[in-house]
Scaffold this motif. Structure first.
Motif, mmCIF file in Angstrom:
data_model
loop_
_atom_site.group_PDB
_atom_site.id
_atom_site.type_symbol
_atom_site.label_atom_id
_atom_site.label_comp_id
_atom_site.label_asym_id
_atom_site.label_seq_id
_atom_site.Cartn_x
_atom_site.Cartn_y
_atom_site.Cartn_z
ATOM 1 N N SER A 3 -114.492 -37.419 18.827
ATOM 2 C CA SER A 3 -113.466 -38.437 19.116
ATOM 3 C C SER A 3 -113.577 -39.589 18.133
ATOM 4 O O SER A 3 -112.565 -40.068 17.605
ATOM 5 N N HIS B 31 -106.628 -37.534 21.111
ATOM 6 C CA HIS B 31 -106.270 -37.549 22.540
ATOM 7 C C HIS B 31 -106.843 -36.339 23.263
ATOM 8 O O HIS B 31 -107.345 -36.454 24.391
ATOM 9 N N ARG C 168 -109.455 -36.489 26.362
ATOM 10 C CA ARG C 168 -109.160 -35.849 27.672
ATOM 11 C C ARG C 168 -110.322 -34.928 28.082
ATOM 12 O O ARG C 168 -110.784 -34.940 29.215
#
Ligand code: ATP
Length: 703
Positions: free
Chosen positions: A208, A221, A225
């Motif tokens: 990330s 994203h 998640r």
């Protein structure tokens, strides 16, 4: 006087002890000051032996002793019958007589010598070289493998438990919890899911960060998640895992205590001659509690970290095998250390449990004999006795803490070396273009994970070893076979007539094999006959009763009941037909009604209890108590005679065919004794005590 004053100024506080000694002894010392070392080394001990000096006041009488010590044991002192240990120093010492009273007290089967309780507190005259040599010896001893780490000197306790391997202990624990295996399976499932979720967290965390840096929004994203999903899953499953393992642990400890308690209750009476109450209660209490950590904590964390560590290792090798292998080598060194540390902790834990049991034994004995302790004013002595074991415990705990410190030190060194190696080698790889900065970051995160997992495994494995070490005696006791009496059923006779024959019975207690108590005893008692057995104290009268109740088995000969060997008769059935009142009847901590009806298999009503109490002349005193038959009593809340009357009522209520009274009315006044005799006679029972001066009488009556 001048000489006396000079001597007094040289005597510092501990030597006040000498002044308390009789005048003869003081003169004896001062006049012969020229030959003081002879006096101190030889004559003073003789003075003690003659009773002129009480040995206890001599404990601190020493001054600058040389380290050369020779020891000899003296067995004298007429008045207080103490065994003295005379520590005699070399003639070069100034005044150096040091006595320790050796009060041997048997704890856990081993005698505790109180001389070890009082430490030598005088200043020691040693030269500088000797001090250096001592320091070197001390430093050598505290290095790994040195003598300081050894527990051999502390083994003053009887370690009877056979070593139990980790697998055997785990197998036994599984046997205990396997009935509720669903909880274990639920716990393991939660553990696996939580561990797998946690393994991927560093990967998606790093991914990330680096995707955010490279502005790949869609991938960023997706990573976030997944990260959230992993965090939630691992959180829920970790909670579930902790809860399920906690329940499994509770079940384990409960079953362990139940099994141990039942196993102990089914042992032969001779077993209780060799084991002490304090020791057994300690096994049931603290030893079982030690095991409580095993499933809920140790196994749980070991498994989680093994899974996570294995996952991290695979990830590292896939990422970069040279770096992965370096980390693996460091982890292997850590695992080796961990094994040594774990075994050390296991040994220490075993000793800690033994010493705790001995300390409990002292406390239990002191509390149960509190009245004797108070009357003889031995509180300080008892505190010393207890402190002796606490000292031993602290000594072992000190070594355990030091070992823990060493283990931490090794871990930290190895942990930081992985970071240095990762940065060194990884940095070179980046410069050569073999790996990216993202890969190196992931590598450092996972190598930290691996090393921490190894640490946790080591820490929990040593804790597991401690629990196994602590529970060795528990497992051994749980494995004991029940007494033969509970294994074989035996015959129930149609009707018990009451004929008893002791045929050529000989007996010796197994705890004192060398001493014959009964030899070739032949006694026959017909139904309806009253027999009084009289003999000198210690001649074996109670032993005869013990054999008749089959608390012990004769070593030779046999006992017949209505012509049947007692061994072939159902002992539970037979005991149900015997009423027995012992020399010192014991009461349970419950109300009087329950105490009277204790062990009665028939359906008993309150009127029956009161009837029995009236026969035993106990009714009046029971009614005078605040709550009558509901009054809570125990062994200490009633007089000896009142306890005897309740015990007699208990025997009468059973409506026994054979009544055995082992000096059952010894604590009663003549009037009560007479009344009981009359009352029981009218109901077909005869209680009769014959007091022949110091002779002791046992009456057996058969109806
Ligand atoms: N549990 C035991 N283990 C070892 N020896 C024992 C045990 N119980 C009793 N003895 C020994 O057996 C001998 C006989 O003891 P016992 O209690 O039968 O004597 P007794 O005649 O009833 O004495 P008293 O009149 O003093 O009650 C004694 O020497 C005693 O020390």
């Amino acid at each position: 006087m001048l000489l006396l004053r000079r001597m007094l100024t040289r005597l510092h506080t501990p030597h006040i002890a000498l002044l308390r000694a009789p005048l003869f002894t003081r003169k004896f010392f001062f006049i012969f000051s020229a030959a003081k070392h002879i006096a101190v080394n030889y004559l003073f001990p003789m003075a003690v032996s003659l009773g002129n000096v009480r040995p206890c006041v001599l404990t601190s009488f020493h001054h600058k002793p040389t380290p050369r010590v020779c020891r000899s044991n003296l067995r004298f002192s007429k008045n207080n019958r103490l065994r003295l240990l005379l520590t005699k120093f070399s003639p070069s010492s100034k005044r150096c007589c040091h006595f320790h009273p050796l009060k041997s007290s048997s704890i856990n089967g081993f005698s505790v010598q109180n001389d070890s309780l009082e430490h030598f507190d005088g200043e020691v005259n040693v030269d500088f070289n000797e001090k250096i040599r001592r320091w070197i010896r001390f430093i050598q001893s505290i290095l790994p493998g040195g003598s300081w780490w050894s527990f051999d000197d502390d083994v003053e306790v009887k370690i009877m438990a056979k070593p139990v391997t980790l697998w055997r202990a785990l197998g036994k624990m599984w046997d205990l919890v396997s009935k509720d295996r669903w909880i274990i399976f639920a716990a393991f499932s939660a553990l696996i899911i939580a561990a797998l979720s946690e393994i991927f967290i560093p990967h998606f965390l790093t991914a990330s960060i680096f995707t955010a840096q490279s502005s790949e929004i869609a991938v960023f994203h997706r990573n976030v998640r997944l990260l959230i999903l992993l965090c939630v899953t691992s959180g829920i499953c970790s909670g579930l895992r902790g809860c399920c393992f906690g329940i499994a642990n509770m079940i384990l400890v409960k079953r362990m205590r139940e099994t141990l308690y039942s196993a102990l209750l089914l042992q032969d009476i001779s077993f209780f001659d060799s084991e002490t109450v304090g020791d057994l209660t300690s096994r049931l209490g603290s030893d079982c509690q030690q095991v409580s950590r095993v499933i809920g904590n140790d196994l749980n964390l070991i498994l989680r970290n093994v899974l996570q560590g294995t996952g991290a290792l695979i990830y590292l090798i896939v990422l970069s095998w040279p770096l992965g292998l370096c980390t693996l080598m460091i982890c292997s060194a850590l695992a080796g250390l961990m094994l040594i540390y774990g075994l050390y902790q296991k040994k220490a834990a075993k000793l800690v449990q033994e010493i705790t049991a001995s300390a409990n034994e002292v406390a239990q004995e002191t509390f149960s004999l509190m009245r004797t302790v108070r009357v003889y004013g031995t509180e300080k002595q008892e505190v010393k006795r207890y402190k002796h074991w606490l000292g031993k415990l602290a000594d072992i705990n000190l070594r355990q803490s030091a070992a823990y410190g060493f283990w931490n030190l090794c871990f930290n060194m190895l942990y930081h070396s992985t970071q240095v190696i990762a940065v060194l080698i990884g940095g070179m790889f980046i410069m050569r273009g073999n790996i990216t900065a993202e890969q190196l970051t992931k590598f450092i995160l996972y190598s930290e994970w691996l090393i921490y997992s190894t640490w946790w495994v080591g820490d929990n494995l040593s804790s597991l070893m401690q629990s196994v070490g602590a529970s060795e005696k528990v497992f051994q006791l749980m494995d004991l076979m029940p007494s033969d009496q509970f294994m074989s059923k035996g015959k129930k006779l149609q009707r018990l007539m009451g004929r008893i024959d002791f045929v050529d019975v000989s007996f010796r207690y197994s705890s004192r094999e060398m001493v014959p108590v009964l030899q070739h005893v032949n006694i026959s008692v017909n139904p309806g006959e009253v027999v009084a057995i009289a003999g000198l104290s210690g001649s074996g009268k109670s032993t005869l009763v013990n054999l008749l109740l089959r608390l012990y088995e004769p070593t030779n000969g046999q006992i017949l009941i209505d012509g049947f060997p007692i061994k072939e008769v159902d002992i539970k059935w037979l005991r149900g037909r015997i009423g027995f009142v012992g020399q010192e009847p014991k009461l349970f901590r419950m109300d009087i009604s329950s105490n009277i009806s204790y062990g009665c298999t028939q359906d008993i009503k309150q009127q029956d209890i009161e009837w029995a109490a009236k026969q035993a002349y106990a009714h009046d005193f029971i009614m005078s108590l605040p709550s009558g038959y509901e009054t809570l009593v125990d062994d200490d809340l009633l007089s000896g005679g009142q306890k005897q009357r309740i015990a007699i009522a208990r025997a009468i209520l059973r409506d026994p065919t054979i009544l055995i009274l082992d000096e059952a009315t010894s604590a009663l006044d003549a009037e009560s004794e007479h009344n009981i005799k009359v009352a029981t006679l009218s109901n077909g029972l005869l209680v009769k005590s014959l007091h022949f001066l110091s002779l002791y009488v046992l009456i057996c009556y058969y109806i």
